[in-house]
Design an enzyme around this catalytic site. Structure first.
Site, PDB file in Angstrom:
ATOM      1  N   SER A 225      35.184   1.597  12.953  1.00  0.00           N
ATOM      2  CA  SER A 225      35.176   0.918  14.239  1.00  0.00           C
ATOM      3  C   SER A 225      35.003  -0.590  14.041  1.00  0.00           C
ATOM      4  O   SER A 225      35.754  -1.200  13.277  1.00  0.00           O
ATOM      5  CB  SER A 225      34.079   1.547  15.103  1.00  0.00           C
ATOM      6  OG  SER A 225      34.249   1.274  16.451  1.00  0.00           O
ATOM      7  N   ASP A 452      42.832   7.402  19.737  1.00  0.00           N
ATOM      8  CA  ASP A 452      41.485   6.827  19.630  1.00  0.00           C
ATOM      9  C   ASP A 452      41.176   6.058  20.914  1.00  0.00           C
ATOM     10  O   ASP A 452      41.949   5.201  21.331  1.00  0.00           O
ATOM     11  CB  ASP A 452      41.424   5.886  18.430  1.00  0.00           C
ATOM     12  CG  ASP A 452      40.008   5.457  18.086  1.00  0.00           C
ATOM     13  OD1 ASP A 452      39.265   5.039  18.997  1.00  0.00           O
ATOM     14  OD2 ASP A 452      39.651   5.515  16.896  1.00  0.00           O
ATOM     15  N   HIS A 480      37.372   9.109  18.114  1.00  0.00           N
ATOM     16  CA  HIS A 480      37.207   7.787  17.538  1.00  0.00           C
ATOM     17  C   HIS A 480      36.959   7.891  16.046  1.00  0.00           C
ATOM     18  O   HIS A 480      35.985   8.502  15.618  1.00  0.00           O
ATOM     19  CB  HIS A 480      36.034   7.093  18.237  1.00  0.00           C
ATOM     20  CG  HIS A 480      35.811   5.680  17.811  1.00  0.00           C
ATOM     21  ND1 HIS A 480      36.833   4.803  17.540  1.00  0.00           N
ATOM     22  CD2 HIS A 480      34.655   4.981  17.611  1.00  0.00           C
ATOM     23  CE1 HIS A 480      36.340   3.637  17.209  1.00  0.00           C
ATOM     24  NE2 HIS A 480      35.011   3.715  17.231  1.00  0.00           N
TER      25      HIS A 480
END
Length: 511
Positions: A225, A452, A480
């Site tokens: 991320s 995502d 994610h």
């Protein structure tokens, strides 16, 4: 309200596998490349930091050690004082030759890397990787155990999270702006000297000190991320010290804040449509059983009902529209949370909002006693340094609402207004959007998931194309990030890269 541009891998919050930061320019410039030695040359004033020895100690978690790393508060003035950074590691388990240290970061910005290591990565990463690497984490400056940024009290944060983020008139938009001012003012008053020195560039430079102190010639790293931006920034600053980097759930450092927020808004819409398509197949779907489109209409209508009249919870707090939206968004990070979301929506539509409130609390890292971790404070502090604000004021946010609603009819209005959060920040941004090429770095593995919610797949494509040695690995799926989330194809490709240095064939796709 959900804070804008939060990108993170919520493994600890939701038992799953954050907003966006952007590129910055380095304070004081990049250091000279290495020539086979783990300590740098050409870094005047930083020698004491690179030469320090870590004092490892037991830290209450079996098999894990902890230490404190010193780094300069201001790299442009390395004699002006230190920040103390929390570090943890678990030694390579064997068998096989030790390959060095593997640094991990779960994203955020604001996610605790030490907590992620001790709670998941250090015991849950694939055994062959843990066998060959010492698993290491450092909480970035301003985060968790590393001189954390603090902004509000628990009760103040409760008030902040339920402020109406979809204002219907001038009075409500003024109240929203006032909440952002209060948040920013609290950070300025409580965070002290560290508030202006928590940028991603500074955190990346800290990682290079840690790399040298650990005795590694090159950095090996898995960032999820927002952690992908941290890793890419490291490669930009230190391409000759960069080793095997996995950038999973990638963000695009070339985009300005408004575009990043709008892209992420579209990502949450994509994830919600996937959830809705799954939900309407079940007889008990609270959003109906006709079509994903009809489910989206019902979801938006329910948010509107909560805007007019929040529902009670067994926590003694009401479920507002803002908290409900955050709860739904929290469940978008991992499809394993979809059954929980269906149940929570059913209860909330029946007049009892505890399920959605629990999801929102997990997102904000609110404890049962009403205290909060510093996740949201650090998130804002880093983001607001890394990029100029998306909007100059409420008028610009209001003008942007139609484009955000086009990106997401369900979430667009609230996420447009939430992008106002850096407008009133007390310290000016030090970073600007720019392409990261990391010329001279070895092959860097960029991983993107097609649906995502938080880091849209097109960001992974863009970052892989920007990096001079970027290799794109695609996971055709939901949720994610991709590593460690159930795809043997993804895990095998990443493990091979980490253990052998061989990236997958460009364009490889997994499901």
């Amino acid at each position: 309200m959900m804070s804008s541009r939060l990108l993170r891998k919520p493994a600890l919050a939701l038992a799953a596998a954050g907003l966006v930061a952007s590129g910055c320019t380095a304070s004081g410039g990049a250091a000279e490349p290495l020539s086979g030695a783990p300590s740098p040359s050409g870094t005047a004033g930083l020698e004491p930091y690179y030469a320090q020895k870590l004092s490892w100690r037991a830290c209450g978690v079996p098999d894990f050690e902890c230490a404190t790393l010193r780094a300069p508060l201001d790299y442009a003035k390395p004699d002006a004082g230190d920040v103390k950074l929390a570090v943890s590691r678990v030694r390579a388990t064997g068998p096989g030759k030790r390959l060095g240290s593997l640094l991990v970061n779960p994203g955020g910005p604001g996610g605790s890397a030490v907590g992620y290591l001790q709670g998941y990565a250090g015991i849950g990463y694939p055994a062959p990787v843990r066998a060959r690497y010492d698993m290491v984490a450092v909480d970035p400056r301003g985060v968790a155990r590393s001189e954390p940024v603090v902004c509000l009290t628990g009760p103040q944060m409760d008030t902040y999270t339920r402020v109406d983020a979809t204002p219907d008139d001038a009075r409500e938009s003024a109240a929203l702006a006032a909440s952002f001012r209060t948040f920013a003012s609290g950070c300025e008053q409580r965070a002290g000297k560290v508030l202006s020195h928590v940028s991603t560039v500074e955190a990346a430079r800290d990682m290079d000190i840690l790399r040298a102190v650990l005795g590694d010639e090159r950095l090996t790293y898995v960032g999820a991320s927002y952690g992908t931006f941290l890793g890419a920034t490291y490669a930009e600053l230190f391409p000759k010290r960069t080793g095997r980097l996995v950038l999973d759930g990638a963000m695009d450092p070339s985009l300005p804040a408004e575009s990043l927020n709008r892209d992420q808004t579209a990502g949450f819409e994509t994830a919600f449509r996937a959830f809705a398509a799954d939900c309407v197949k079940t007889a008990d779907c609270p959003l109906g059983t006709t079509s994903p489109q009809a489910a989206a209409v019902r979801m938006r209508a329910f948010f509107g009902e909560l805007d007019r009249k929040p529902v009670p919870t067994d926590e003694g707090r009401e479920l507002s529209e803002s908290l409900a939206t955050t709860g739904v968004i929290a469940a978008m990070y991992d499809e394993a949370a979809w059954p929980q979301l269906r149940e929570a929506l059913t209860r909330a539509m029946g007049g009892e909002g505890s399920g959605l409130l629990a999801l929102a609390d997990s997102y904000y890292e609110r404890e049962p006693d009403g205290t909060y971790s510093n996740l949201m404070y650090a998130n804002a502090a880093v983001n607001c340094l890394d990029l100029p604000p998306a909007f100059a004021g409420p008028g610009e946010a209001e003008k942007a609402v139609p484009s955000f609603e086009k990106a997401s009819p369900v979430f667009g209005r609230g996420l447009a207004w939430s992008a106002l959060n850096c407008t009133y920040w007390p310290t000016p941004a030090t970073g600007r959007p720019h392409r990261i090429t990391a010329e001279g770095a070895p092959p860097l593995l960029v991983v993107g998931t097609t649906r995502d919610p938080a880091t849209p797949y097109k960001w992974a494509r863009s970052l892989a194309a920007q990096l001079s040695s970027g290799v794109l690995l695609t996971y055709d799926g939901d949720g994610h990030t991709a590593y460690g989330r159930g795809s043997d194809c993804i895990d095998t490709a990443i493990n091979t890269y980490l253990l052998e240095g061989t990236p997958p064939t460009e364009g490889k796709r997994c499901s």
